[in-house]
Write an enzyme that holds these catalytic residues in place. Structure first.
Site, PDB file in Angstrom:
ATOM      1  N   LYS A   1       7.085  69.872  68.700  1.00  0.00           N
ATOM      2  CA  LYS A   1       7.816  70.484  69.829  1.00  0.00           C
ATOM      3  C   LYS A   1       8.944  71.321  69.257  1.00  0.00           C
ATOM      4  O   LYS A   1       9.405  71.079  68.137  1.00  0.00           O
ATOM      5  CB  LYS A   1       8.404  69.397  70.742  1.00  0.00           C
ATOM      6  CG  LYS A   1       8.612  69.847  72.169  1.00  0.00           C
ATOM      7  CD  LYS A   1       7.303  69.843  72.939  1.00  0.00           C
ATOM      8  CE  LYS A   1       7.497  70.063  74.409  1.00  0.00           C
ATOM      9  NZ  LYS A   1       6.268  69.804  75.159  1.00  0.00           N
TER      10      LYS A   1
ATOM     11  N   SER B   1      -5.621  73.427  76.303  1.00  0.00           N
ATOM     12  CA  SER B   1      -5.091  74.169  75.153  1.00  0.00           C
ATOM     13  C   SER B   1      -6.037  74.069  73.957  1.00  0.00           C
ATOM     14  O   SER B   1      -6.249  75.031  73.225  1.00  0.00           O
ATOM     15  CB  SER B   1      -3.730  73.612  74.733  1.00  0.00           C
ATOM     16  OG  SER B   1      -2.754  74.051  75.624  1.00  0.00           O
TER      17      SER B   1
ATOM     18  N   LYS C   1      -0.228  61.758  72.746  1.00  0.00           N
ATOM     19  CA  LYS C   1      -1.055  62.403  73.776  1.00  0.00           C
ATOM     20  C   LYS C   1      -2.335  63.019  73.185  1.00  0.00           C
ATOM     21  O   LYS C   1      -3.418  62.853  73.723  1.00  0.00           O
ATOM     22  CB  LYS C   1      -0.206  63.493  74.443  1.00  0.00           C
ATOM     23  CG  LYS C   1      -0.631  63.833  75.840  1.00  0.00           C
ATOM     24  CD  LYS C   1       0.472  64.671  76.479  1.00  0.00           C
ATOM     25  CE  LYS C   1       0.187  64.884  77.925  1.00  0.00           C
ATOM     26  NZ  LYS C   1       1.287  65.546  78.598  1.00  0.00           N
TER      27      LYS C   1
ATOM     28  N   THR D   1      -4.302  70.926  84.017  1.00  0.00           N
ATOM     29  CA  THR D   1      -3.599  69.639  84.159  1.00  0.00           C
ATOM     30  C   THR D   1      -3.963  68.967  85.483  1.00  0.00           C
ATOM     31  O   THR D   1      -4.317  67.780  85.521  1.00  0.00           O
ATOM     32  CB  THR D   1      -2.070  69.840  84.060  1.00  0.00           C
ATOM     33  OG1 THR D   1      -1.789  70.565  82.869  1.00  0.00           O
ATOM     34  CG2 THR D   1      -1.341  68.501  84.007  1.00  0.00           C
TER      35      THR D   1
ATOM     36  N   ASN E   1       2.635  73.743  89.754  1.00  0.00           N
ATOM     37  CA  ASN E   1       1.302  73.953  89.208  1.00  0.00           C
ATOM     38  C   ASN E   1       0.466  72.663  89.214  1.00  0.00           C
ATOM     39  O   ASN E   1      -0.668  72.650  89.699  1.00  0.00           O
ATOM     40  CB  ASN E   1       1.452  74.506  87.782  1.00  0.00           C
ATOM     41  CG  ASN E   1       0.126  74.899  87.205  1.00  0.00           C
ATOM     42  OD1 ASN E   1      -0.667  75.558  87.863  1.00  0.00           O
ATOM     43  ND2 ASN E   1      -0.145  74.471  86.000  1.00  0.00           N
TER      44      ASN E   1
ATOM     45  N   LYS F   1       0.669  70.238  67.378  1.00  0.00           N
ATOM     46  CA  LYS F   1       0.483  70.933  68.657  1.00  0.00           C
ATOM     47  C   LYS F   1       1.601  70.544  69.597  1.00  0.00           C
ATOM     48  O   LYS F   1       1.936  69.359  69.734  1.00  0.00           O
ATOM     49  CB  LYS F   1      -0.868  70.510  69.269  1.00  0.00           C
ATOM     50  CG  LYS F   1      -1.246  71.277  70.510  1.00  0.00           C
ATOM     51  CD  LYS F   1      -1.992  72.530  70.155  1.00  0.00           C
ATOM     52  CE  LYS F   1      -2.158  73.464  71.334  1.00  0.00           C
ATOM     53  NZ  LYS F   1      -0.974  74.277  71.636  1.00  0.00           N
TER      54      LYS F   1
END
Lengths: 427, 66
Positions: free
Chosen positions: A112, A360, A100, A200, A231, A76
């Site tokens: 990534k 997510s 994470k 977040t 954000n 992910k």
């Protein structure tokens, strides 16, 4: 020569990530074999693909996907479109994602990737073709149960929708809807999650609430300052305000604003939306020198912009009781040592901003179950996951007599170690 | 064992150290005399007058990147 001299003193995310990993691995005496596995990436995919431009010419692009580890579940991590995307940057960010997701207790690994491209130079139609062709080039190296990309720098919900559509279109008709969740961060009409935009910031506030509980303090009336009013910064301020805390300062790329009586969080956000997403020019606060920001009189600092902001040069000035790291890597190692010595708590980034990846996960799960969840349900679930992770970090830190950042890495590494020990290494 | 006259493409003694390294290959952009920015800052619209940028680090994540 000058460039080389500058390169030498620069510190990067990879260096920080590996230092923290090695430190935690030493502390817990991580199994040597598992340490070796986690020190390298599982797969590194580089694709070169052609795309027809609007003027009929053909350009080739280079895309990357680094898959670090999938012991806990599918890979992910985000996809970014930027000229600095390369295998090294993707590696550092992929490793970071493994820690994470493991810390958050998610059934995901870390990855990534992206395309080495300056998107400003291309039309929307060209970006669509580039995104679709990149998806085609990645082929079955991604998938809803293998590797699930998400938005990152210069990629958004629209690009995720194109990727999802391209990936699913290559499947047989009866399998298309089983493959739309190959990405998360999709638009609402394409399986996106209600509340993903605030996940977040909401998670940051959930960790601050857990901190208040552990320290036995009331957040009502507490003063806080926010660096970064994008954000993460805005939603953190929005939810902290709901708890009765008062934002006395905000800083972004354009200005540093201060009002000891409190800044109107919503009015500042509305102002920034009409001003190229910048806080400059807001009349509900005075402009102060940016150097004074971290030394302002407050209880909580939320650095939610970028890395290496709290350093040995300003750590001594900090008056706050808590640093809640909404951004990745805002406090450097020297500064953290000073802060801990002075009794300032630091909620580490890997824990503090994990609400995004947890959001997510719920988008992926919602799609997998063919359900559509309401905002309140989603926020409750994110709150639970973040709070559980926070408690686990505090408990582990006590057990090893170490600080919360080490505690967070220890929780993540212990999960990975347990999995490898139970399953063994094939063959 | 090394030969000066040809490129060695097969070698039984070849060893690659089993660890990842960060090469500072991230592209740079010349902004002003003596100033180079790496990572996201190198293409950010705010680079010339940013309140937040750090000369001593490679920025890979930034909420204000534009």
């Amino acid at each position: 020569m000058e460039v080389k001299a500058q390169e030498k003193k620069k510190t990067g995310m990879y260096e920080n990530v590996m230092n923290q990993f090695n430190h935690a691995a030493d502390l817990m005496n991580l199994d040597k074999g598992i340490r070796k596995i986690l020190s390298s990436t599982n797969s590194e995919i580089v694709v070169h693909f052609p795309v027809k431009m609007d003027d009929g010419s053909i350009e080739t692009f280079t895309g990357y996907r680094v898959q670090h580890n999938n012991a806990l579940g599918p890979y992910k991590g985000g996809l970014r479109y930027h000229p600095t995307v390369d295998i090294d940057a993707a590696r550092a960010l992929a490793i970071w994602m493994t820690w994470k997701t493991a810390l958050a207790g998610l059934p995901f690994g870390g990855a990534k990737g992206g395309i080495e491209i300056d998107p400003k130079k291309y039309s929307m139609n060209e970006l669509e073709r580039i995104s679709r062709r990149f998806t085609f080039a990645l082929g079955d190296n991604i998938g809803p149960d293998l590797d699930i990309p998400a938005p990152d720098v210069n990629t958004n919900a629209q690009i995720m929708a194109w990727i999802s559509d391209t990936f699913a279109s290559q499947k047989s008709p009866s399998n298309r809807f089983n493959n739309l969740h190959v990405v998360t961060g999709k638009p609402m009409g394409s399986g996106g999650l209600e509340g993903r935009d605030r996940a977040t910031g909401f998670g940051v506030v959930a960790t601050i609430k857990s901190w208040a509980k552990v320290r036995g303090v009331d957040l009502k009336g507490m003063k806080y300052i926010v660096q970064g009013y994008g954000n993460v910064g805005y939603w953190t301020a929005h939810f902290l305000n709901q708890l009765g805390a008062i934002m006395v300062a905000a800083q972004d790329a354009s200005a540093t604003l201060y009002n000891e009586k409190g800044i109107d969080v919503e009015a500042l956000y509305q102002h920034s939306l009409g001003y190229k997403n910048q806080i400059e020019g807001f009349d509900g606060a005075e402009v102060i020198d940016s150097e004074k920001f971290f030394g302002l009189d407050c209880d909580i600092i939320v650095p939610a912009a970028l890395g290496n902001q709290i350093t040995k040069d300003n750590a001594h000035d900090i008056k706050a009781k808590l640093i809640a790291e909404g951004a990745n890597g805002p406090t450097d190692t020297d500064a953290e040592a000073i802060l801990l010595e002075r009794g300032v708590d630091v909620i580490p980034d890997i824990l503090c901003n994990s609400g995004g990846v947890i959001g997510s996960y719920y988008e992926w799960l919602q799609n997998k179950r063919s359900e559509i969840w309401k905002l309140d349900q989603v926020l409750d679930m994110i709150h639970d996951k973040v709070s559980i992770a926070f408690d686990k970090v505090v408990e582990t830190s006590k057990e090893y007599d170490t600080h919360w950042r080490n505690g967070a890495y220890l929780v993540a590494l212990k999960r990975l170690e347990q999995t490898y020990k139970e399953r063994g290494v094939f063959p | 064992m090394q030969t000066d006259f040809s490129t060695v493409i097969f070698c039984e003694e070849h060893v690659v150290k089993n660890e990842l390294k960060e090469f500072h290959s991230l592209q740079t952009k010349y902004i002003a005399e003596g100033k180079f920015y790496f990572g996201l800052c190198s293409t950010c619209d705010f680079v010339n007058d940013c309140n937040l940028k750090s000369q001593d680090s490679i920025i890979l994540n930034c909420e204000h990147y534009q």
